[in-house]
Design a protein around this motif. Structure first.
Motif, PDB file in Angstrom:
ATOM      1  N   TRP A  65      -6.496   3.088   4.736  1.00 34.36           N
ATOM      2  CA  TRP A  65      -6.324   4.457   4.245  1.00 34.36           C
ATOM      3  C   TRP A  65      -7.570   4.943   3.509  1.00 34.36           C
ATOM      4  CZ3 TRP A  65      -2.537   7.601   5.616  1.00 34.36           C
ATOM      5  CH2 TRP A  65      -1.332   7.051   6.074  1.00 34.36           C
ATOM      6  N   HIS A  79       5.744   4.188  -1.132  1.00 34.29           N
ATOM      7  CA  HIS A  79       4.961   3.300  -0.262  1.00 34.29           C
ATOM      8  C   HIS A  79       4.627   3.898   1.090  1.00 34.29           C
ATOM      9  CE1 HIS A  79       6.123  -0.088  -2.874  1.00 34.29           C
ATOM     10  NE2 HIS A  79       7.240   0.602  -2.984  1.00 34.29           N
ATOM     11  N   MET A  80       5.232   5.020   1.434  1.00 29.20           N
ATOM     12  CA  MET A  80       5.010   5.527   2.791  1.00 29.20           C
ATOM     13  C   MET A  80       3.742   6.375   2.853  1.00 29.20           C
ATOM     14  SD  MET A  80       8.872   6.468   3.864  1.00 29.20           S
ATOM     15  CE  MET A  80       8.821   6.673   5.625  1.00 29.20           C
ATOM     16  N   HIS A 102       4.394   5.145  15.291  1.00 29.34           N
ATOM     17  CA  HIS A 102       2.951   5.269  15.064  1.00 29.34           C
ATOM     18  C   HIS A 102       2.500   4.009  14.329  1.00 29.34           C
ATOM     19  CE1 HIS A 102      -0.677   7.174  13.128  1.00 29.34           C
ATOM     20  NE2 HIS A 102      -0.739   7.747  14.309  1.00 29.34           N
ATOM     21  N   THR A 152       0.023   4.022  -0.574  1.00 23.85           N
ATOM     22  CA  THR A 152       0.639   3.795  -1.891  1.00 23.85           C
ATOM     23  C   THR A 152       0.158   4.875  -2.875  1.00 23.85           C
ATOM     24  OG1 THR A 152      -1.183   2.382  -2.609  1.00 23.85           O
ATOM     25  CG2 THR A 152       0.673   1.281  -1.523  1.00 23.85           C
ATOM     26  N   ASP A 173      -1.468   4.460  -5.722  1.00 25.70           N
ATOM     27  CA  ASP A 173      -2.853   4.262  -6.184  1.00 25.70           C
ATOM     28  C   ASP A 173      -3.862   4.664  -5.110  1.00 25.70           C
ATOM     29  OD1 ASP A 173      -1.869   3.346  -8.551  1.00 25.70           O
ATOM     30  OD2 ASP A 173      -2.023   1.225  -8.037  1.00 25.70           O
ATOM     31  N   TYR A 176     -12.354   1.410   3.884  1.00 26.24           N
ATOM     32  CA  TYR A 176     -13.619   0.693   3.699  1.00 26.24           C
ATOM     33  C   TYR A 176     -14.253   0.629   5.077  1.00 26.24           C
ATOM     34  CZ  TYR A 176     -11.998  -0.914  -0.884  1.00 26.24           C
ATOM     35  OH  TYR A 176     -11.559  -0.982  -2.174  1.00 26.24           O
ATOM     36  N   THR A 223      -0.285  -0.086  10.427  1.00 13.91           N
ATOM     37  CA  THR A 223      -0.240  -1.148   9.415  1.00 13.91           C
ATOM     38  C   THR A 223      -0.099  -2.527  10.042  1.00 13.91           C
ATOM     39  OG1 THR A 223       0.781   0.420   7.909  1.00 13.91           O
ATOM     40  CG2 THR A 223       0.966  -1.905   7.329  1.00 13.91           C
ATOM     41  N   ALA A 257      -3.602  -2.440   5.321  1.00 15.34           N
ATOM     42  CA  ALA A 257      -2.951  -1.130   5.305  1.00 15.34           C
ATOM     43  C   ALA A 257      -3.725  -0.237   4.356  1.00 15.34           C
ATOM     44  CB  ALA A 257      -1.498  -1.243   4.889  1.00 15.34           C
ATOM     45  N   SER A 258      -3.699  -0.588   3.065  1.00 19.30           N
ATOM     46  CA  SER A 258      -4.331   0.275   2.073  1.00 19.30           C
ATOM     47  C   SER A 258      -5.807   0.481   2.372  1.00 19.30           C
ATOM     48  CB  SER A 258      -4.162  -0.331   0.684  1.00 19.30           C
ATOM     49  OG  SER A 258      -2.794  -0.384   0.376  1.00 19.30           O
TER      50      SER A 258
HETATM   51  C1  LIG Z   1       9.597   2.737   4.818  1.00 25.02           C
HETATM   52  C2  LIG Z   1       8.191   2.552   5.281  1.00 25.02           C
HETATM   53  C3  LIG Z   1       7.784   3.143   6.481  1.00 25.02           C
HETATM   54  C4  LIG Z   1       6.491   2.936   6.960  1.00 25.02           C
HETATM   55  N1  LIG Z   1       6.118   3.474   8.158  1.00 25.02           N
HETATM   56  C5  LIG Z   1       4.888   3.169   8.696  1.00 25.02           C
HETATM   57  C6  LIG Z   1       4.525   3.637   9.991  1.00 25.02           C
HETATM   58  O1  LIG Z   1       5.283   4.338  10.660  1.00 25.02           O
HETATM   59  N2  LIG Z   1       3.321   3.270  10.493  1.00 25.02           N
HETATM   60  C7  LIG Z   1       2.440   2.505   9.795  1.00 25.02           C
HETATM   61  O2  LIG Z   1       1.373   2.212  10.305  1.00 25.02           O
HETATM   62  N3  LIG Z   1       2.753   2.050   8.537  1.00 25.02           N
HETATM   63  C8  LIG Z   1       3.955   2.365   7.987  1.00 25.02           C
HETATM   64  N4  LIG Z   1       4.292   1.913   6.736  1.00 25.02           N
HETATM   65  C9  LIG Z   1       3.360   1.095   6.007  1.00 25.02           C
HETATM   66  C10 LIG Z   1       2.751   1.786   4.794  1.00 25.02           C
HETATM   67  O3  LIG Z   1       1.801   2.729   5.201  1.00 25.02           O
HETATM   68  C11 LIG Z   1       2.154   0.664   3.933  1.00 25.02           C
HETATM   69  O4  LIG Z   1       3.226  -0.099   3.423  1.00 25.02           O
HETATM   70  C12 LIG Z   1       1.335   1.189   2.805  1.00 25.02           C
HETATM   71  O5  LIG Z   1       0.189   1.823   3.308  1.00 25.02           O
HETATM   72  C13 LIG Z   1       0.906   0.048   1.866  1.00 25.02           C
HETATM   73  O6  LIG Z   1       0.395  -1.034   2.585  1.00 25.02           O
HETATM   74  P1  LIG Z   1       0.899  -2.514   2.311  1.00 25.02           P
HETATM   75  O7  LIG Z   1       2.389  -2.476   2.307  1.00 25.02           O
HETATM   76  O8  LIG Z   1       0.244  -3.440   3.261  1.00 25.02           O
HETATM   77  O9  LIG Z   1       0.430  -2.827   0.844  1.00 25.02           O
HETATM   78  P2  LIG Z   1      -0.975  -3.434   0.398  1.00 25.02           P
HETATM   79  O10 LIG Z   1      -2.095  -2.763   1.093  1.00 25.02           O
HETATM   80  O11 LIG Z   1      -0.895  -4.923   0.530  1.00 25.02           O
HETATM   81  O12 LIG Z   1      -1.008  -3.027  -1.116  1.00 25.02           O
HETATM   82  C14 LIG Z   1      -0.390  -3.795  -2.161  1.00 25.02           C
HETATM   83  C15 LIG Z   1      -0.798  -3.201  -3.503  1.00 25.02           C
HETATM   84  O13 LIG Z   1      -2.202  -3.363  -3.688  1.00 25.02           O
HETATM   85  C16 LIG Z   1      -2.832  -2.090  -3.868  1.00 25.02           C
HETATM   86  N5  LIG Z   1      -4.110  -2.163  -3.115  1.00 25.02           N
HETATM   87  C17 LIG Z   1      -4.313  -2.762  -1.909  1.00 25.02           C
HETATM   88  N6  LIG Z   1      -5.608  -2.618  -1.536  1.00 25.02           N
HETATM   89  C18 LIG Z   1      -6.213  -1.917  -2.518  1.00 25.02           C
HETATM   90  C19 LIG Z   1      -7.526  -1.454  -2.714  1.00 25.02           C
HETATM   91  N7  LIG Z   1      -8.497  -1.695  -1.825  1.00 25.02           N
HETATM   92  N8  LIG Z   1      -7.807  -0.782  -3.868  1.00 25.02           N
HETATM   93  C20 LIG Z   1      -6.835  -0.545  -4.784  1.00 25.02           C
HETATM   94  N9  LIG Z   1      -5.549  -0.967  -4.649  1.00 25.02           N
HETATM   95  C21 LIG Z   1      -5.257  -1.636  -3.532  1.00 25.02           C
HETATM   96  C22 LIG Z   1      -1.860  -1.061  -3.291  1.00 25.02           C
HETATM   97  O14 LIG Z   1      -2.015   0.218  -3.902  1.00 25.02           O
HETATM   98  C23 LIG Z   1      -0.523  -1.704  -3.627  1.00 25.02           C
HETATM   99  O15 LIG Z   1      -0.155  -1.388  -4.940  1.00 25.02           O
HETATM  100  C24 LIG Z   1       5.578   2.138   6.208  1.00 25.02           C
HETATM  101  C25 LIG Z   1       5.980   1.575   4.996  1.00 25.02           C
HETATM  102  C26 LIG Z   1       7.271   1.777   4.526  1.00 25.02           C
HETATM  103  C27 LIG Z   1       7.659   1.158   3.219  1.00 25.02           C
END
Ligand SMILES: Cc1cc2nc3c(=O)[nH]c(=O)nc-3n(C[C@H](O)[C@H](O)[C@H](O)COP(=O)(O)OP(=O)(O)OC[C@H]3O[C@@H](n4cnc5c(N)ncnc54)[C@H](O)[C@@H]3O)c2cc1C
Length: 417
Positions: free
Chosen positions: A153, A388-389, A141, A392, A394, A156, A144, A149-150
């Motif tokens: 979720w 992180h899955m 699925h 996050t 926060d 915005y 990201t 990613a965040s």
């Molecule tokens: C093992 C694993 C499996 C996964 N499987 C999937 C999958 O199957 N499909 C999929 O689509 N994704 C998957 N993911 C991705 C996962 O959903 C994202 O890693 C997660 O949503 C965080 O996104 P990011 O890593 O880009 O971190 P970022 O979005 O870059 O965040 C970095 C930090 O900044 C904070 N942050 C970022 N933006 C904001 C904001 N606007 N306001 C406040 N704080 C903020 C976050 O809380 C975090 O602490 C997986 C991740 C892992 C680790």
């Protein structure tokens, strides 16, 4: 006393009790012995070699791959009134065996639920039989991206936060361009659900569409398998789409794909928290066993008061996670208005509490706790991944408070209104 962290048999339906028994046998007779005898196997840097095919073959024989698949395709017909609760019970049990293996399997359940709700009958007729026929068939699925990613979720809902991956309609096809990262099963899936922007002028809630993309589609390339610290039997991957063409009937949701994905995310977060609980249950089993057998200062460890207190703390946290998970799963099954909020609560609470439980297990094992060949550090690594899955910590908390106070929560930095 009932097993810590597990719903007592008396609260389960006959169907749930039988399924858990079968799953428990699979975990105790197949998964745990494999993990115990192959401590280094998860560290093989050839992802194809990590998990032997027999483990998925056996999961198939046990009936664990058919959850979420409609009965007419040979799936396991769960009672819809308690489906999320059953998912939760079974996911906990599998993750007690191994977290990565559980990731591999549950992703298929979650996507099956999505497909049975969004895919046309013609697509279901093609893909469910193929999935059921091949025990090694995995699904992924893909949301990201490297720069998003965040915010997806939250989300915005403005054009500048849209997905970078795009899909354009031409000549009876959708042409997808972009890159997805961190995708569970991304390295070895046979079928992908991919989200892409189809309207640059709209916010992501109106401008995102989803597609069913077979692995052999021209223009789809799996570019790497990520080496994670935990859950290593699930091969997390990166996928690039370059002029990737899929037939137009492979569109799942047009424009409102993120809203439609609720059918995936609600049980998805339940399953996420349930797997996390399974890791905690395993941590407790290991710690309880060790402290009742290992002798220090002339007495088994549990006779030392500080050690006994840590076990009490572990058990309390695990049971609190189980209670919230039960409440959230029930809300999903009842389609309750607070189901989304409770799902986020269960997922984020489990991730922090079970990490603490795993830390206790690690510390109670002393030096052995950090030795690779002992196997306890694996629990700690597996637990860390959950932070992180599916969003996050926060972002999950922000979603919780936004659902309760949609007009004011987190608005301080915006215009005053
Ligand atoms: C093992 C694993 C499996 C996964 N499987 C999937 C999958 O199957 N499909 C999929 O689509 N994704 C998957 N993911 C991705 C996962 O959903 C994202 O890693 C997660 O949503 C965080 O996104 P990011 O890593 O880009 O971190 P970022 O979005 O870059 O965040 C970095 C930090 O900044 C904070 N942050 C970022 N933006 C904001 C904001 N606007 N306001 C406040 N704080 C903020 C976050 O809380 C975090 O602490 C997986 C991740 C892992 C680790």
């Amino acid at each position: 006393m009932d097993k810590i962290g597990q719903v007592p048999d008396r609260y389960l339906s006959d169907e749930q009790r039988l399924m858990r028994q079968t799953c428990r046998r699979y975990v105790d007779e197949v998964v745990r012995p494999f993990i115990a005898a192959n401590r280094e196997r998860e560290w093989l840097f050839d992802p194809d070699q990590r998990l032997p095919a027999e483990l998925l073959d056996e999961a198939d024989r046990t009936g664990l791959r058919g959850l979420g698949v409609p009965e007419q395709y040979g799936g396991v017909g769960l009672d819809p009134a308690t489906e999320a609760q059953t998912f939760s019970i079974i996911a906990t049990e599998i993750a007690r065996g191994d977290s990565g293996l559980a990731d591999k399997l549950v992703q298929n359940w979650k996507i099956s639920v999505l497909l049975r709700s969004l895919a046309s009958r013609a697509l279901q007729d093609i893909w469910f039989p193929r999935y059921m026929a091949d025990p090694q068939f995995l699904m992924a699925h893909c949301l990201t991206e490297p720069r998003g990613a965040s915010d997806r979720w939250l989300p915005y809902n403005v054009p500048e936060a849209n997905m970078d991956t795009t899909a354009v309609h031409a000549d009876g096809h959708w042409i997808i361009d972009g890159r997805k990262q961190f995708i569970s099963n991304g390295y070895d899936a046979s079928l992908y659900v991919v989200y892409a922007n189809t309207d640059r002028s709209a916010g992501m809630l109106q401008g995102t569409s989803s597609f069913l993309v077979p692995r052999n589609s021209p223009g789809l390339e799996v570019t790497r398998c990520n080496e994670t610290i935990g859950g290593r039997f699930m091969n997390n991957g990166e996928i690039v789409f370059e002029d990737c063409r899929v037939p137009e009937d492979h569109l799942l949701a047009h424009g409102d794909a993120l809203g439609q994905a609720g059918v995936y995310f609600r049980p998805g977060k339940i399953i996420q928290a349930a797997k996390n609980l399974g890791v905690g249950v395993r941590a407790f089993e290991l710690a309880a066993d060790y402290t009742q057998n290992y002798v220090q200062g002339g007495r088994i460890l549990i006779k030392h008061q500080a050690v006994a207190l840590r076990l009490a703390d572990m058990a309390t946290r695990i049971e609190a996670v189980r209670a919230l998970l039960a409440r959230a799963s029930r809300a999903v099954d009842d389609n309750a208005p607070d189901a989304d909020t409770l799902c986020n609560m269960a997922k984020v609470f489990a991730s922090e509490e079970i990490l603490k439980v795993a830390q206790h297990a690690l510390e109670l094992h002393g030096g052995n706790g950090v030795m690779l060949d002992f196997g306890v550090e694996k629990i700690f690594r597996d637990a860390a991944i959950f932070l992180h899955m599916d969003a996050t910590v926060d972002i999950s908390r922000f979603k919780i408070v936004k659902s309760m106070f949609p007009h004011t929560a987190g608005k301080y930095a915006g215009p005053e209104n």
